[in-house]
Design a protein around this motif. Structure first.
Motif: not given
Length: 73
Positions: A5-10
């Motif tokens: 999820h963090r990667f997707r938001s980045d």
């Protein structure tokens, strides 16, 4: 928040900020030398490393530690 999820938001932030704002400012100010390329490249390298962390890195388990200790003995 999971690593995925963090990667997707980045990635979303990269596309929105660079695509809409940075490249937009470059286009509105005369479209000369493509200076946003430096920002895209630097931030892109960070995203590649974050993607590597999400998709290819695995956590070290107790079994991994024990296996390495047995090799040393």
């Amino acid at each position: 928040m999971t690593r995925w999820h963090r990667f997707r938001s980045d990635v979303v932030a990269y596309v929105v900020i660079n695509g809409a704002f940075i490249v937009g400012i470059w286009a509105l100010t005369g479209s000369g030398y493509f200076w946003p390329g430096w920002i895209l490249a630097a931030w892109g390298m960070g995203l590649v490393l974050a993607g590597w962390d999400v998709f290819f890195r695995r956590d070290v388990t107790d079994e991994d530690i024990q296996r390495e200790l047995r090799k040393i003995r």
